[in-house]
Design a protein around this motif. Structure first.
Motif, mmCIF file in Angstrom:
data_model
loop_
_atom_site.group_PDB
_atom_site.id
_atom_site.type_symbol
_atom_site.label_atom_id
_atom_site.label_comp_id
_atom_site.label_asym_id
_atom_site.label_seq_id
_atom_site.Cartn_x
_atom_site.Cartn_y
_atom_site.Cartn_z
ATOM 1 N N THR A 168 3.310 115.005 75.165
ATOM 2 C CA THR A 168 2.009 115.112 75.724
ATOM 3 C C THR A 168 2.160 113.978 76.872
ATOM 4 O OG1 THR A 168 1.080 112.915 74.965
ATOM 5 C CG2 THR A 168 0.668 114.739 73.811
ATOM 6 N N LYS A 169 1.304 114.198 78.139
ATOM 7 C CA LYS A 169 1.217 113.447 79.243
ATOM 8 C C LYS A 169 0.653 111.803 78.728
ATOM 9 C CE LYS A 169 0.439 117.172 82.506
ATOM 10 N NZ LYS A 169 1.665 117.056 83.458
ATOM 11 N N PRO A 170 0.650 110.733 79.381
ATOM 12 C CA PRO A 170 -0.112 109.901 79.138
ATOM 13 C C PRO A 170 -1.644 110.134 79.063
ATOM 14 C CG PRO A 170 1.551 109.271 80.788
ATOM 15 C CD PRO A 170 1.535 110.738 80.733
ATOM 16 N N SER A 215 0.745 101.612 75.305
ATOM 17 C CA SER A 215 0.541 100.744 76.205
ATOM 18 C C SER A 215 -0.803 100.013 76.649
ATOM 19 C CB SER A 215 1.504 100.922 77.654
ATOM 20 O OG SER A 215 0.548 101.861 78.342
ATOM 21 N N LYS A 279 15.022 99.912 74.606
ATOM 22 C CA LYS A 279 15.206 101.109 75.493
ATOM 23 C C LYS A 279 15.821 100.509 76.815
ATOM 24 C CE LYS A 279 13.604 105.383 74.148
ATOM 25 N NZ LYS A 279 13.191 106.677 74.490
HETATM 26 P P1 ADP Z 1 11.446 109.444 75.984
HETATM 27 O O1 ADP Z 1 12.394 110.502 75.405
HETATM 28 O O2 ADP Z 1 12.005 108.337 76.678
HETATM 29 O O3 ADP Z 1 10.589 108.794 74.918
HETATM 30 P P2 ADP Z 1 9.437 111.356 76.772
HETATM 31 O O4 ADP Z 1 9.264 111.642 78.408
HETATM 32 O O5 ADP Z 1 10.110 112.387 76.213
HETATM 33 O O6 ADP Z 1 10.527 109.792 77.163
HETATM 34 O O7 ADP Z 1 8.168 110.629 76.164
HETATM 35 C C1 ADP Z 1 7.507 109.906 76.904
HETATM 36 C C2 ADP Z 1 6.015 109.816 76.154
HETATM 37 O O8 ADP Z 1 5.465 108.598 76.596
HETATM 38 C C3 ADP Z 1 5.241 110.804 76.733
HETATM 39 O O9 ADP Z 1 4.282 111.302 75.751
HETATM 40 C C4 ADP Z 1 4.376 110.333 77.665
HETATM 41 O O10 ADP Z 1 3.069 110.716 78.025
HETATM 42 C C5 ADP Z 1 4.298 108.779 77.060
HETATM 43 N N1 ADP Z 1 3.849 107.681 78.088
HETATM 44 C C6 ADP Z 1 4.634 107.544 79.179
HETATM 45 N N2 ADP Z 1 4.101 106.416 79.843
HETATM 46 C C7 ADP Z 1 3.298 105.791 78.978
HETATM 47 C C8 ADP Z 1 2.612 104.677 78.829
HETATM 48 N N3 ADP Z 1 2.479 103.698 79.994
HETATM 49 N N4 ADP Z 1 1.721 104.323 77.934
HETATM 50 C C9 ADP Z 1 1.545 104.931 77.053
HETATM 51 N N5 ADP Z 1 2.329 106.070 76.841
HETATM 52 C C10 ADP Z 1 3.263 106.612 77.864
#
Ligand code: ADP
Ligand code: MG
Ligand code: ZN
Length: 492
Positions: A168-170, A215, A279
């Protein structure tokens, strides 16, 4: 600090990464079986063991399922994309890389509308991509982890099973409802995947796995640093993990600390998260396009035929059934989550009022099913039998307490409702003579109580009602008994 007070200071942002094992017959890049529970390392071949010279071939059915998931989540389907190698050295992947997708996912830019309480949250979908599952390591030793293990066992049966990742997007702006939103999203997604028949979506068996990002930020400030909680394998845990992470991060921020970007693990027992790998020192996976596989270029007509072939999705089904049944959207969601929409519908078809049908399936029947850890719809009772019980309560032949005993009897014996009532003598005693007699007996046996009631302490009559109910084994109508007693004691 209470959860409510945290939300006065901070805004939570959540993001979900969900892995779904597809229910294909064979693995992603070879012909090995995907069947669960086989003898370790029996579903393997040179391709999924990464032996030199073995060449992968993509599973068409898996690509089709991924596109259908993307379409159901309102995504655009890439007209051209590639697999990539994600390089890492760990014994769960004998190839030393996982074949995945990186900057060219199959499906992008979708959304899923999720009902939370009485409003709808639109959750943006960043990407849906196709990859392969890893093998399963078992670390033998007291710790159960690789550190301190005596030895480790590897089973490659799971290595290469097609896996879809939905990111998902944030999601911001959900405030105190962030935990419920995360849960509702996973529940809705699971329902969609089940409806598409692409996976058996069993969280407890790991065919649906969820990582929860959380977050906190102060209003107006940029988003805070996220943590990624792994191992969340039930809907309830998704909700609990977000809530506990919000509280933990708020404590740190309030004390002037900063949040470390790390993966954490959720513990079912303690209900909180523990640190995993950091991470900030994340490995560089050195992604590069997979040279052994041709790019995917799904034909436009094929994609359109998959789109028109999609089944009715849960949201649409709920609206349709809501109109047929005349219940609220929220009730519909309860019933969907409990898997009883069809059972309620069939009970209504068998003549029961919808409110009663709903109450039985979400109430007593759900409770009985819970004890056995099955769904209410799997109980050995039919909607027609439930409708019969409801009708007997409505015409006064059964009290609610008796009706539950009847249901218990049906569940235990498989016999029909009327047979259980006859065998167990469960009908309400409405014979006026018998009730009069039982009331006289109760008054005679409890002269002190009877005296109090006569003297004006009407509330004391409860003890006499209890005595009559006991004498009639709960088969009398308590309200009628009370009236009879009060009349006899001149206290009404
Ligand atoms: P990774 O593989 O490093 O976990 P991804 O792009 O696969 O990265 O997933 C990142 C997830 O975290 C996505 O669902 C995104 O919406 C979410 N995300 C990104 N920034 C934030 C934030 N500041 N707070 C909460 N969720 C976030
Ligand atoms: Mg991730
Ligand atoms: Zn294989």
């Amino acid at each position: 600090m209470t959860y409510e007070s945290v939300l006065e200071t901070y805004q939570p942002v959540i993001g979900l990464e969900t892995h779904v094992e597809l229910g294909t017959v064979s693995k992603m890049f070879c012909g090995c079986s995907t069947q669960f529970g086989a003898e370790p390392n029996t579903h393997v071949c040179p391709v999924c063991l990464g032996l030199p010279g073995a060449l992968p071939v993509a599973n068409e059915k898996a690509i089709e399922s991924t596109i259908r998931i993307g379409l159901a989540l309102n995504c655009s389907i890439a007209s051209w994309c590639r697999f990539a190698r994600k390089n890492y050295f760990y014994p769960d992947m004998p190839k030393n890389f996982q074949t995945s997708q990186y900057d060219e996912p199959l499906c992008v830019e979708g959304y899923l509308d999720v009902v939370v309480g009485d409003h709808t949250v639109r959750v943006g979908i960043e990407r849906v991509h196709l990859e392969e599952d890893t093998g399963k390591n078992t670390h033998v030793g007291v710790s159960g982890r690789i550190h301190g293990a005596d030895h480790s066992l590897v089973d490659y049966n799971r290595a290469g099973i097609p896996l879809v990742e939905i990111v998902t997007k944030p999601v911001e702006g959900t405030g105190a409802l962030a935990p419920e939103t995360a849960r509702a999203y996973v529940a809705e997604l699971r329902d969609i995947l089940r409806t598409l028949e692409v996976s058996d979506v069993r969280m407890e068996q790991g065919s649906l796995r969820c990582d929860v990002n959380t977050s906190l930020n102060r209003p107006g400030a940029p988003w805070g640093t996220r943590t990624e909680t792994k191992n969340v394998n039930s809907l309830r845990s998704v909700e609990r993990a977000v809530r506990s992470e919000i509280l933990r991060q708020a404590d740190i921020l309030d004390a002037g600390g900063r949040i470390k970007q790390e993966t954490r693990h959720f513990s079912e027992q303690s209900g909180d998260t523990r640190p995993g790998r950091s991470k900030e020192e994340a490995t560089d996976y050195r992604y590069f396009p997979e040279p052994d596989l041709v790019p995917m270029a799904p034909d436009v007509d094929w994609v359109e035929s998959l789109r028109t072939g999609l089944p009715e999705l849960p949201a649409a089904r709920r609206v349709r059934l809501r109109d047929v049944l005349g219940v609220s959207v929220e009730d519909m969601i309860h019933m969907t989550n409990a898997g009883v929409v069809d059972a309620v519908g069939a009970t209504v078809d068998a003549g029961a009022p919808v409110g009663e049908a709903r109450n039985w399936w979400l109430g007593y029947l759900a409770q009985r099913a819970n004890e056995q850890e099955i769904g209410a719809a799997e109980l050995p009772i039919t909607p027609a039998q439930v409708a019969r019980v409801i009708a007997l309560v409505a015409d006064g032949s059964l009290s609610v307490a008796l009706a539950r005993q009847v249901v218990d009897g049906v569940l235990e014996t498989g016999a029909d409702v009327d047979a259980v009532i006859a065998e167990r003598g469960l009908q309400v005693v409405s014979d006026a003579g018998a009730l009069e007699q039982a009331a006289d007996d109760a008054i005679a046996a409890n002269p002190d109580v009877a005296g109090k009631v006569r003297g004006g302490k009407v509330a004391a009559v409860g003890a006499l009602v209890g005595a009559v109910m006991k004498a009639t084994r709960g088969q009398a109508d308590a309200a009628a008994v009370k009236d009879i007693l009060l009349a006899k004691l001149d206290a009404s």
